[in-house]
Enzyme design. Structure first.
Site, PDB file in Angstrom:
ATOM      1  N   ARG A 143      -1.679   1.314  15.098  1.00 21.31           N
ATOM      2  CA  ARG A 143      -0.695   0.709  15.999  1.00 21.31           C
ATOM      3  C   ARG A 143      -1.354   0.340  17.315  1.00 21.31           C
ATOM      4  O   ARG A 143      -2.242   1.033  17.773  1.00 21.31           O
ATOM      5  CB  ARG A 143       0.443   1.704  16.310  1.00 21.31           C
ATOM      6  CG  ARG A 143       1.262   2.107  15.105  1.00 21.31           C
ATOM      7  CD  ARG A 143       2.279   1.038  14.733  1.00 21.31           C
ATOM      8  NE  ARG A 143       3.023   1.440  13.547  1.00 21.31           N
ATOM      9  CZ  ARG A 143       2.655   1.160  12.287  1.00 21.31           C
ATOM     10  NH1 ARG A 143       1.548   0.466  12.066  1.00 21.31           N
ATOM     11  NH2 ARG A 143       3.377   1.553  11.266  1.00 21.31           N
ATOM     12  N   LYS A 200       3.704  -9.599  10.828  1.00 22.15           N
ATOM     13  CA  LYS A 200       2.934  -9.587   9.580  1.00 22.15           C
ATOM     14  C   LYS A 200       3.232 -10.826   8.729  1.00 22.15           C
ATOM     15  O   LYS A 200       4.369 -11.088   8.358  1.00 22.15           O
ATOM     16  CB  LYS A 200       3.267  -8.299   8.808  1.00 22.15           C
ATOM     17  CG  LYS A 200       2.438  -8.088   7.567  1.00 22.15           C
ATOM     18  CD  LYS A 200       2.385  -6.623   7.190  1.00 22.15           C
ATOM     19  CE  LYS A 200       1.872  -6.417   5.782  1.00 22.15           C
ATOM     20  NZ  LYS A 200       1.660  -5.023   5.435  1.00 22.15           N
ATOM     21  N   ARG A 229       0.838  -1.198   0.000  1.00 23.17           N
ATOM     22  CA  ARG A 229       0.000   0.000   0.000  1.00 23.17           C
ATOM     23  C   ARG A 229       0.867   1.240   0.000  1.00 23.17           C
ATOM     24  O   ARG A 229       1.997   1.214   0.449  1.00 23.17           O
ATOM     25  CB  ARG A 229      -0.842   0.032   1.286  1.00 23.17           C
ATOM     26  CG  ARG A 229      -2.007  -0.896   1.265  1.00 23.17           C
ATOM     27  CD  ARG A 229      -2.950  -0.579   2.403  1.00 23.17           C
ATOM     28  NE  ARG A 229      -2.277  -0.280   3.665  1.00 23.17           N
ATOM     29  CZ  ARG A 229      -2.696   0.651   4.513  1.00 23.17           C
ATOM     30  NH1 ARG A 229      -3.754   1.379   4.223  1.00 23.17           N
ATOM     31  NH2 ARG A 229      -2.064   0.849   5.659  1.00 23.17           N
TER      32      ARG A 229
HETATM   33  P1  ATP Z   1       1.102   0.782   8.294  1.00 23.45           P
HETATM   34  O1  ATP Z   1       0.309   0.339   9.468  1.00 23.45           O
HETATM   35  O2  ATP Z   1       1.998   1.948   8.549  1.00 23.45           O
HETATM   36  O3  ATP Z   1       0.284   0.937   7.055  1.00 23.45           O
HETATM   37  P2  ATP Z   1       1.954  -1.722   7.403  1.00 23.45           P
HETATM   38  O4  ATP Z   1       3.096  -2.579   7.778  1.00 23.45           O
HETATM   39  O5  ATP Z   1       0.617  -2.303   7.633  1.00 23.45           O
HETATM   40  O6  ATP Z   1       2.142  -0.357   8.125  1.00 23.45           O
HETATM   41  P3  ATP Z   1       1.422  -1.609   4.644  1.00 23.45           P
HETATM   42  O7  ATP Z   1       1.506  -0.435   3.751  1.00 23.45           O
HETATM   43  O8  ATP Z   1       0.103  -2.225   4.906  1.00 23.45           O
HETATM   44  O9  ATP Z   1       2.137  -1.195   5.953  1.00 23.45           O
HETATM   45  O10 ATP Z   1       2.351  -2.765   4.102  1.00 23.45           O
HETATM   46  C1  ATP Z   1       3.570  -2.510   3.461  1.00 23.45           C
HETATM   47  C2  ATP Z   1       4.693  -2.735   4.443  1.00 23.45           C
HETATM   48  O11 ATP Z   1       4.852  -4.123   4.649  1.00 23.45           O
HETATM   49  C3  ATP Z   1       6.037  -2.266   3.931  1.00 23.45           C
HETATM   50  O12 ATP Z   1       6.309  -0.966   4.334  1.00 23.45           O
HETATM   51  C4  ATP Z   1       7.023  -3.220   4.583  1.00 23.45           C
HETATM   52  O13 ATP Z   1       7.496  -2.663   5.789  1.00 23.45           O
HETATM   53  C5  ATP Z   1       6.198  -4.406   4.960  1.00 23.45           C
HETATM   54  N1  ATP Z   1       6.580  -5.592   4.189  1.00 23.45           N
HETATM   55  C6  ATP Z   1       7.103  -5.676   2.932  1.00 23.45           C
HETATM   56  N2  ATP Z   1       7.264  -6.939   2.544  1.00 23.45           N
HETATM   57  C7  ATP Z   1       6.826  -7.692   3.605  1.00 23.45           C
HETATM   58  C8  ATP Z   1       6.718  -9.070   3.805  1.00 23.45           C
HETATM   59  N3  ATP Z   1       7.050  -9.956   2.874  1.00 23.45           N
HETATM   60  N4  ATP Z   1       6.242  -9.492   5.003  1.00 23.45           N
HETATM   61  C9  ATP Z   1       5.856  -8.626   5.957  1.00 23.45           C
HETATM   62  N5  ATP Z   1       5.925  -7.296   5.813  1.00 23.45           N
HETATM   63  C10 ATP Z   1       6.403  -6.832   4.638  1.00 23.45           C
HETATM   64  C1  BTN Z   2       0.548  -4.471   1.895  1.00 26.11           C
HETATM   65  O1  BTN Z   2       0.651  -5.105   2.940  1.00 26.11           O
HETATM   66  O2  BTN Z   2       0.778  -3.255   1.813  1.00 26.11           O
HETATM   67  C2  BTN Z   2       0.046  -5.175   0.669  1.00 26.11           C
HETATM   68  C3  BTN Z   2       1.040  -6.123   0.092  1.00 26.11           C
HETATM   69  C4  BTN Z   2       0.518  -6.814  -1.160  1.00 26.11           C
HETATM   70  C5  BTN Z   2       1.548  -7.656  -1.816  1.00 26.11           C
HETATM   71  C6  BTN Z   2       1.002  -8.452  -2.979  1.00 26.11           C
HETATM   72  S1  BTN Z   2       2.171  -9.624  -3.594  1.00 26.11           S
HETATM   73  C7  BTN Z   2       1.159  -9.923  -4.993  1.00 26.11           C
HETATM   74  C8  BTN Z   2       0.650  -8.578  -5.435  1.00 26.11           C
HETATM   75  N1  BTN Z   2       1.614  -7.932  -6.292  1.00 26.11           N
HETATM   76  C9  BTN Z   2       2.121  -6.840  -5.754  1.00 26.11           C
HETATM   77  O3  BTN Z   2       2.980  -6.116  -6.265  1.00 26.11           O
HETATM   78  N2  BTN Z   2       1.568  -6.620  -4.564  1.00 26.11           N
HETATM   79  C10 BTN Z   2       0.599  -7.635  -4.208  1.00 26.11           C
END
Ligand code: ATP
Ligand code: BTN
Length: 262
Positions: free
Chosen positions: A260, A129, A60
């Site tokens: 959070r 996560k 996102r």
């Molecule tokens: P926020 O609550 O600030 O939105 P979030 O961790 O839920 O934080 P998202 O935008 O939902 O943020 O998810 C993207 C984030 O997930 C990235 O900023 C990175 O830190 C984290 N991320 C990226 N790849 C992975 C993965 N494979 N597993 C877990 N977390 C990941």
């Molecule tokens: C998030 O947590 O912010 C969302 C992550 C979504 C990841 C998946 S992996 C398959 C698909 N292709 C992408 O580039 N993103 C989504």
């Protein structure tokens, strides 16, 4: 040869196999970017792109999604809905529910949901996560369409992350064979998306709240301009997050904030 064999997957999907048209790639930039391009060219509802490796996996708000072949499942699903995109409020929650229920059905324990788009795994007294969901919506004369991107870690990714990450291997004794896992998720998605098309998010709300990581707990919402702290009351029928604060109930509609544990 990609790790997913569409023929094997079709066998696994059994009665639901006609709902999906799966293309498995060794590599692409992002399965969601690839599927958006295919949707533009008229790809039908149920088209799925799965890739072993993404060179520009997206989360996102322009964030990066890390994944490694063998240690992740990364795919995107195109789904069309009647009516306009306004009716799709809460879709990311319903999709999270489908993924969590599929993982539970396969024996995973401790899987929880975080508003609006995270799959978490309970670890100690906190959460890490396990997966993420990225929904991209467009609409035209025929109705609305969603490109639903899903990333699930089989093992925690290598690389620096701001928040702790988990892998499915930590939620169950043995991670299911990849086709078994993928088919279970697609099957549950078909059921939940059908329900969603008729009832919208209200039909999934009670089940979502059963798996909500922070139900009735103190949380903070970090927005660009302010921080709201309160007790998390859960979600409303439109998928917004409800917080009991000192000055009353606050409703958080936009996902452009960070949630959070307070
Ligand atoms: P926020 O609550 O600030 O939105 P979030 O961790 O839920 O934080 P998202 O935008 O939902 O943020 O998810 C993207 C984030 O997930 C990235 O900023 C990175 O830190 C984290 N991320 C990226 N790849 C992975 C993965 N494979 N597993 C877990 N977390 C990941
Ligand atoms: C998030 O947590 O912010 C969302 C992550 C979504 C990841 C998946 S992996 C398959 C698909 N292709 C992408 O580039 N993103 C989504």
């Amino acid at each position: 040869m990609p790790l997913i064999d569409p023929v094997l997957l079709k066998d696994r999907l059994a009665t639901q196999s006609g709902r999906f048209d799966v293309d498995a790639l060794d590599e692409c930039d992002s399965t969601s970017s690839e599927l958006l391009r295919r949707a533009d060219r008229g790809a039908p509802s149920g088209t799925v792109v799965v890739a072993d490796r993404q060179t520009a996996g997206r989360g996102r708000r322009g964030r990066q999604w890390l994944s490694q072949p063998e240690q992740s499942l990364t795919f995107s699903l195109l789904w069309r809905f009647p009516g306009n995109a306004m009716r799709l409020a809460g879709l990311s929650l319903a999709v999270g529910l489908a993924v969590a229920e599929a993982l539970e059905q396969l024996g995973a324990q401790g899987v929880r949901l975080k508003w609006p788009n995270d799959i978490l795994l309970a670890q100690g007294d906190g959460f890490a996560k396990l997966g993420g969901i990225l929904i991209e919506l467009t609409s035209d004369r025929r109705g609305a369409q969603a490109v639903i991107g899903i990333g699930i870690n089989l093992a925690p990714p290598a690389g620096d992350l701001l928040q702790p990450a988990a892998g499915l291997g930590q939620a169950m004794r043995q991670v299911p064979e990849r086709h078994v896992l993928f088919a279970a998720i697609l099957e549950r998605l078909a059921v939940i998306l059908d329900l969603f098309a008729v009832h919208g998010f209200p039909g999934a709300k009670t089940a979502w709240q059963r798996l909500h990581a922070w139900q009735d707990m103190p949380v903070s919402i970090l927005g660009e301009e302010r921080v709201i702290t309160g007790t998390c009351l859960g979600v409303d029928d439109d998928g917004s997050l409800l917080l009991q604060t000192e000055s009353g109930i606050e409703r958080i509609l936009s996902g452009d904030v960070s949630l959070r544990r307070a």
